[in-house]
Design a protein around this motif. Structure first.
Motif, mmCIF file in Angstrom:
data_model
loop_
_atom_site.group_PDB
_atom_site.id
_atom_site.type_symbol
_atom_site.label_atom_id
_atom_site.label_comp_id
_atom_site.label_asym_id
_atom_site.label_seq_id
_atom_site.Cartn_x
_atom_site.Cartn_y
_atom_site.Cartn_z
ATOM 1 N N SER A 13 -13.012 -2.132 5.118
ATOM 2 C CA SER A 13 -11.951 -1.571 5.962
ATOM 3 C C SER A 13 -11.610 -0.145 5.557
ATOM 4 O O SER A 13 -11.729 0.246 4.387
ATOM 5 N N MET A 14 -11.181 0.591 6.564
ATOM 6 C CA MET A 14 -10.514 1.872 6.334
ATOM 7 C C MET A 14 -9.060 1.663 6.738
ATOM 8 O O MET A 14 -8.758 1.379 7.903
ATOM 9 N N VAL A 15 -8.157 1.785 5.777
ATOM 10 C CA VAL A 15 -6.749 1.486 5.988
ATOM 11 C C VAL A 15 -5.943 2.777 5.856
ATOM 12 O O VAL A 15 -6.135 3.543 4.904
ATOM 13 N N GLU A 16 -5.062 2.978 6.806
ATOM 14 C CA GLU A 16 -4.201 4.152 6.763
ATOM 15 C C GLU A 16 -3.429 4.189 5.447
ATOM 16 O O GLU A 16 -2.884 3.181 4.999
ATOM 17 N N TYR A 17 -3.424 5.370 4.828
ATOM 18 C CA TYR A 17 -2.789 5.636 3.529
ATOM 19 C C TYR A 17 -3.639 5.114 2.368
ATOM 20 O O TYR A 17 -3.712 5.736 1.323
ATOM 21 N N ASN A 18 -4.280 3.920 2.551
ATOM 22 C CA ASN A 18 -4.961 3.293 1.413
ATOM 23 C C ASN A 18 -6.423 3.684 1.298
ATOM 24 O O ASN A 18 -7.042 3.487 0.253
ATOM 25 N N GLY A 19 -7.022 4.191 2.388
ATOM 26 C CA GLY A 19 -8.420 4.555 2.348
ATOM 27 C C GLY A 19 -9.337 3.350 2.473
ATOM 28 O O GLY A 19 -8.991 2.326 3.058
ATOM 29 N N PHE A 20 -10.531 3.464 1.865
ATOM 30 C CA PHE A 20 -11.531 2.411 1.972
ATOM 31 C C PHE A 20 -11.162 1.216 1.102
ATOM 32 O O PHE A 20 -10.737 1.365 -0.040
ATOM 33 N N GLN A 21 -11.349 0.008 1.696
ATOM 34 C CA GLN A 21 -11.117 -1.224 0.951
ATOM 35 C C GLN A 21 -12.232 -2.213 1.274
ATOM 36 O O GLN A 21 -12.686 -2.294 2.415
ATOM 37 N N ALA A 22 -12.654 -2.931 0.266
ATOM 38 C CA ALA A 22 -13.657 -3.987 0.438
ATOM 39 C C ALA A 22 -13.084 -5.279 -0.123
ATOM 40 O O ALA A 22 -12.472 -5.288 -1.200
ATOM 41 N N GLY A 23 -13.253 -6.350 0.611
ATOM 42 C CA GLY A 23 -12.693 -7.627 0.170
ATOM 43 C C GLY A 23 -13.632 -8.781 0.414
ATOM 44 O O GLY A 23 -14.808 -8.608 0.762
ATOM 45 N N ALA A 24 -13.118 -9.982 0.255
ATOM 46 C CA ALA A 24 -13.906 -11.201 0.455
ATOM 47 C C ALA A 24 -12.942 -12.329 0.794
ATOM 48 O O ALA A 24 -11.769 -12.316 0.403
ATOM 49 N N GLY A 25 -13.439 -13.295 1.540
ATOM 50 C CA GLY A 25 -12.628 -14.449 1.887
ATOM 51 C C GLY A 25 -13.515 -15.619 2.245
ATOM 52 O O GLY A 25 -14.714 -15.462 2.521
ATOM 53 N N LEU A 26 -12.918 -16.795 2.250
ATOM 54 C CA LEU A 26 -13.694 -17.982 2.608
ATOM 55 C C LEU A 26 -12.771 -19.023 3.220
ATOM 56 O O LEU A 26 -11.550 -18.986 3.093
ATOM 57 N N ARG A 27 -13.429 -19.926 3.909
ATOM 58 C CA ARG A 27 -12.742 -21.089 4.489
ATOM 59 C C ARG A 27 -13.577 -22.309 4.131
ATOM 60 O O ARG A 27 -14.782 -22.355 4.367
ATOM 61 N N MET A 28 -12.899 -23.285 3.555
ATOM 62 C CA MET A 28 -13.569 -24.541 3.201
ATOM 63 C C MET A 28 -12.749 -25.683 3.785
ATOM 64 O O MET A 28 -11.780 -26.136 3.157
ATOM 65 N N GLY A 63 0.815 -1.200 0.000
ATOM 66 C CA GLY A 63 0.000 0.000 0.000
ATOM 67 C C GLY A 63 0.849 1.251 0.000
ATOM 68 O O GLY A 63 2.026 1.237 0.344
ATOM 69 N N ASN A 64 0.220 2.373 -0.414
ATOM 70 C CA ASN A 64 0.877 3.679 -0.390
ATOM 71 C C ASN A 64 -0.215 4.734 -0.434
ATOM 72 O O ASN A 64 -1.394 4.437 -0.651
ATOM 73 N N ASP A 65 0.157 5.970 -0.237
ATOM 74 C CA ASP A 65 -0.836 7.044 -0.343
ATOM 75 C C ASP A 65 -0.450 8.046 -1.445
ATOM 76 O O ASP A 65 -0.901 9.185 -1.434
ATOM 77 N N TYR A 66 0.359 7.559 -2.403
ATOM 78 C CA TYR A 66 0.777 8.443 -3.501
ATOM 79 C C TYR A 66 0.181 7.988 -4.836
ATOM 80 O O TYR A 66 -0.478 8.746 -5.520
ATOM 81 N N SER A 110 -12.121 -0.185 -8.450
ATOM 82 C CA SER A 110 -11.747 1.218 -8.276
ATOM 83 C C SER A 110 -10.676 1.638 -9.277
ATOM 84 O O SER A 110 -9.824 0.843 -9.670
ATOM 85 N N ASP A 111 -10.718 2.917 -9.668
ATOM 86 C CA ASP A 111 -9.674 3.479 -10.526
ATOM 87 C C ASP A 111 -8.542 4.089 -9.707
ATOM 88 O O ASP A 111 -7.587 4.617 -10.266
ATOM 89 N N ASN A 112 -8.686 4.016 -8.374
ATOM 90 C CA ASN A 112 -7.684 4.677 -7.523
ATOM 91 C C ASN A 112 -7.298 3.756 -6.365
ATOM 92 O O ASN A 112 -7.313 4.167 -5.212
ATOM 93 N N THR A 113 -6.948 2.549 -6.712
ATOM 94 C CA THR A 113 -6.548 1.591 -5.678
ATOM 95 C C THR A 113 -5.132 1.884 -5.223
ATOM 96 O O THR A 113 -4.190 1.893 -6.014
ATOM 97 N N LYS A 114 -4.985 2.122 -3.909
ATOM 98 C CA LYS A 114 -3.672 2.459 -3.359
ATOM 99 C C LYS A 114 -3.078 1.320 -2.536
ATOM 100 O O LYS A 114 -1.963 1.457 -2.030
#
Length: 699
Positions: free
Chosen positions: A407-422, A62-65, A438-442
């Motif tokens: 999530s709200m991540v420092e430098y990266n801003g808002f993030q949405a994800g997904a995961g699973l366990r099988m 991640g970065n904020d630039y 997103s067009d601005n993924t940091k």
């Protein structure tokens, strides 16, 4: 030179800074041994008998630039400089984090305690406080020259890699009805694998792309201070990697509170009071966790740290750079003073974690997690995490879970994800949805891993009698709950089951609830045949004592006159009275004639008392005989007066007899006046005979 500097910068950025590893997965109650890295208390009272992690890896960058469209960035014609979105500031930051969890396992020591042993390999680096305008100057395609003013390029770069072997102990501390608390601690042995850092202070650079020797030469002037540290010989061209003399220890601490309003639903108890808590069930409505991780440091005993005071005092050319033996030698050449020291410590990215997990409906949960760095960004020789707050709804079951971390991540801003366990497989990303849309993924992250889970077994009831096998005295034979799941027996073999047999070890008839008949009154007649079970009696009278109805002292069985008092000598019958003979009758009347009254009155003279006592004695010899007391007068006076006087005198005699012991029911009195003379009233002697009282037997 410009591209080289920029590449180094982003290479360092990709080497690491940690937010939370395995985003989303660690909120799962079935994350098992992996959960110790978030909170060591998690493994106590877990849903596992044992859990073995084979391998798992998590990578975060991640970065904020720079912000990019990930899908576009995968295309061949994507131009990073032209197509990426830039967000320059006075203090831009770059980083990523790699966390590889190797063979690890956990198991339960007892109902209240658990232990885990885990291995990890981690790499972390931070690039902090770099000016976005500096990056723009270096990356400016319109001109190869750039000028960095004093302080504008002051940055801190730190990276390290290390391995961990950890031992975790967790225990239930409080388990009181709806309140449940557990705590845990991990102690970690740390082996440093490598580290490096650089810090600049008040650095200024004047770069001239064509001001050097030769047609393609360059030159620059530079001032400022540079601190450069690394593990020994890292920057030698002929360096062959060796494990460093770099060791240390780390500690993680954690506590978990669970609110269990329906705690009684998860505990089963048999008739003996033995209880069993369902181990395979999550019991909380709300769970709160607090942990402190990565307290510790690694001591690089062979590390080198150099300090350079740079002042070129004139142009430095490309030829000067090329002729230098290595980059360290180049720094020495352009500095006016330098000093070195051996050995330094690198500090772990200490962090505070808070977790709240709400089970709002069956298998559906909502999790709030925050990770807060406790180390200052850019602090020398210290890693730091990215602050993060995540809200993760999830579906969770024994063999399958699915989660969507937001999530709200420092430098990266808002993030949405997904995961699973099988089952044995877990994979996911805390940012995959935003990275793809997103067009601005940091920033981005991804993780995956394999394990061997051995879950707590469901409580079984093989015979289906409603009593769990753990509490069932006869787990293969159905029986009632009241008898701990065993069928009722008949120990005394009297045909009556023990559950309704009041005397299960002694034979007895059904009508006496399985107990033998007793003899309460000890009269040898059993209570079932004893008509008087509480009073000793005779066998011949069905266990009752013989009565004495007439109370004459002769029991009814021997009394020939049951309802009439008698004597023992006469078999309970009254003795026969002697007959009142004419002689007795005559005697009574002779006595009666001598009873004297006061003249003209009914009062008896005292001299008559002896005669009356004799009469009483005679009457008492005949207790059943009844007598009539008759009063008579002479003819002197009126008939009315004589009648009243006769009645009164007869009554006075009767009352005297009653008062002296003769039963009243045996006596009557009557006056006849002058109506029944026994002698002529014409003479004095005759009248005297007529003034009399008679006592006559009533026949």
């Amino acid at each position: 030179m410009k591209k080289t500097a920029l590449s180094v910068l982003f290479l360092l950025g990709a080497m690491g800074t940690q937010a939370q590893s395995f985003i989303g997965y660690l909120t799962d109650n079935y994350s098992g041994v992996n959960s110790v890295i978030a909170n060591p208390a998690n493994i106590a009272d877990s849903r596992f008998k044992t859990d073995i992690n084979l391998v798992g890896a998590s990578v975060i960058i991640g970065n904020d630039y720079y912000g990019v469209n990930v899908m576009d960035a995968l295309k061949e014609d994507y131009d990073f400089d032209l197509d990426a979105t830039k967000s320059p500031s006075n203090s831009n930051n770059f980083g990523a984090y790699v966390d590889v969890m190797g063979p690890s396992f956990m198991f339960n020591l007892s109902k209240k305690s658990s232990i885990a042993i885990f291995t990890r390999a981690r790499s972390v680096a931070n690039v902090n406080n770099i000016s976005g305008s500096t990056i723009d100057k270096i990356d400016n395609d319109d001109s190869d020259d750039f000028l960095i003013n004093p302080g504008e390029a002051d940055i801190s770069v730190f990276g390290q890699a290390w391995a961990e072997v950890g031992l975790t102990y967790a225990r239930v501390l409080v388990n009181k009805e709806q309140h449940f608390i557990k705590g845990g601690m991990s102690v970690k042995y740390l082996q440093g694998a490598g580290s490096g850092y650089a810090y600049t202070n008040n650095v200024a650079v004047d770069y001239d792309a064509d001001g050097g020797v030769g047609p393609d030469g360059w030159s620059f002037n530079s001032t400022g201070e540079v601190t450069y540290g690394r593990f020994d010989n890292f920057d030698n061209d002929d360096y062959e990697y060796e494990l460093q003399d770099a060791k240390g220890f780390g500690v993680d601490l954690g506590f978990v509170y669970e609110w269990r309003p329906n705690h009684a639903d998860y505990t089963k108890t048999n008739s003996d009071g033995e209880s069993y808590t369902l181990k395979h069930k999550n019991k909380y409505k709300l769970k709160l966790g607090l942990s402190l991780t990565d307290i510790g440091a690694i001591n690089y005993k062979e590390g080198l740290e150099d300090f350079y005071a740079i002042d070129t005092q004139g142009e430095v050319t490309e030829q000067d750079f090329d002729n230098a033996e290595d980059f360290e030698a180049f720094l020495e050449d352009i500095s006016t003073a330098d000093q070195s020291r051996f050995g330094y410590k690198t500090h772990l990215p200490t962090a505070l974690h808070f977790n709240a997990d709400w089970n709002f409906s069956g298998k559906f949960y909502l999790n709030l997690n925050t990770d807060l760095s406790l180390t200052k960004k850019g602090k020398e020789n210290t890693s730091s995490i990215l602050n993060i707050a995540s809200l993760t709804p999830r579906f969770e079951s024994r063999w399958f879970s699915f989660y969507l971390p937001l999530s709200m991540v420092e430098y990266n801003g808002f993030q949405a994800g997904a995961g699973l366990r099988m089952g044995p497989l877990y994979l996911g990303s805390g940012s995959v949805l935003t990275a793809l849309t997103s067009d601005n993924t940091k920033g981005a992250d991804v993780y995956a891993g394999l394990k061997i889970p051995v879950y707590q077994g469901k409580a079984k009831d093989k015979d289906g009698d409603g009593v769990l096998d753990k509490l069932d005295g006869c787990p293969k034979i159905p029986g009632p709950v009241e008898n701990n799941g065993c069928p009722w027996t008949d120990r005394d073999v009297d045909g009556i089951m023990d559950n309704v047999d009041n005397c299960p070890d002694e034979k007895g008839p059904e009508e006496n609830n399985g107990c033998p008949w007793g003899d309460t009154d000890g009269d040898t007649v059993l209570d079932n045949k004893d008509e008087c079970p509480d009073v000793a009696g005779e066998v011949e009278n069905n266990g009752c004592p013989w009565p004495d109805t007439d109370g004459d002292g002769v029991l009814d069985k021997d009394d020939q006159c049951v309802n009439e008092a008698g004597t023992v000598a006469n078999n309970g019958c009254p003795e026969l009275e002697p007959e009142v003979t004419e002689e007795i009758q005559k005697t009574l009347n002779e006595y009666a004639k001598t009873i004297l009254f006061n003249s003209g009155k009914s009062t008896i003279k005292e001299e008559s008392n002896d005669v009356l006592k004799e009469i009483v004695g005679i009457l008492q010899e005949y207790p059943s005989a009844k007598f009539a007391i008759e009063g008579h007068t002479d003819s002197v006076g009126s008939n009315s007066l004589n009648q009243n006087l006769s009645e009164a005198r007869a009554s006075s005699v009767m009352h005297y007899l009653i008062e002296n012991g003769v039963a009243s029911n045996r006596l009557t009195s009557q006056g006849f006046g002058e109506s029944k003379p026994i002698a002529p009233n014409s003479t004095q002697a005759g009248r005297a005979l007529n003034r009399r009282v008679e006592i006559n037997l009533v026949k």
